[in-house]
Design a protein around this motif. Sequence first.
Motif, PDB file in Angstrom:
ATOM      1  N   ALA A  30      31.926 -18.584 -57.316  1.00 20.31           N
ATOM      2  CA  ALA A  30      31.669 -18.849 -55.899  1.00 20.31           C
ATOM      3  C   ALA A  30      30.909 -20.167 -55.717  1.00 20.31           C
ATOM      4  O   ALA A  30      31.260 -20.980 -54.848  1.00 20.31           O
ATOM      5  CB  ALA A  30      30.887 -17.694 -55.281  1.00 20.31           C
ATOM      6  N   LEU A  66      34.971 -14.809 -52.132  1.00 20.59           N
ATOM      7  CA  LEU A  66      35.240 -14.814 -53.580  1.00 20.59           C
ATOM      8  C   LEU A  66      34.311 -13.851 -54.323  1.00 20.59           C
ATOM      9  O   LEU A  66      34.749 -13.106 -55.205  1.00 20.59           O
ATOM     10  CB  LEU A  66      35.081 -16.223 -54.144  1.00 20.59           C
ATOM     11  N   THR A  67      33.042 -13.880 -53.965  1.00 20.35           N
ATOM     12  CA  THR A  67      32.091 -12.962 -54.596  1.00 20.35           C
ATOM     13  C   THR A  67      32.477 -11.516 -54.326  1.00 20.35           C
ATOM     14  O   THR A  67      32.432 -10.669 -55.223  1.00 20.35           O
ATOM     15  CB  THR A  67      30.669 -13.234 -54.073  1.00 20.35           C
TER      16      THR A  67
END
Length: 173
Positions: free
Chosen positions: A85, A122-123
Amino acid sequence: MIMPRAAEKLLLPANPWFIALSLLVALMLDMIPMGRLAAMPDVLAVVLAFWGVHQPRRVGVLWAFAFGLLIDVHDGAVLGQHALAYSVLSFGAITLHRRLAWFSLLGQALQILPLFVVAHVLTLIVRMAVGGMWPGWPVLLAPFFEAALWPIASALLLAPQRRAPDRDAHRPL
């Protein structure tokens, strides 16, 4: 030639020690145990994005990846979750660094908001792909809080560059 708004004031070069200190302070702020608050803004992400915009040759993707690994180890998260990320966030900030100089601080915050959203998505994707728990809907507020921190970070982190190089009572600047 039309100059960007940021070029109205000449800035001193950024001190590498100040950049390192600001990154370490942001890392320490992220490591403070505050409980499980999903909407908590990621101060390190804001500082990494800021230096990616203002000093892309000094703070790049490699530094973002290294700090992401440190956060992963500290949080006990999937190794590489925050590193991915932060790397994408840093790459996006470096890509936008020439464009952001033309905008006001509010405009910069709005331009950088999608990068914070992508970093959190994304995380979240990595966390959910390995069977993690859903942190709740307040996680969607964190990128907005980080974008709101952008003008504060700009004021604090650019302050040492705005001072006069030699103090002189007769200098008008």
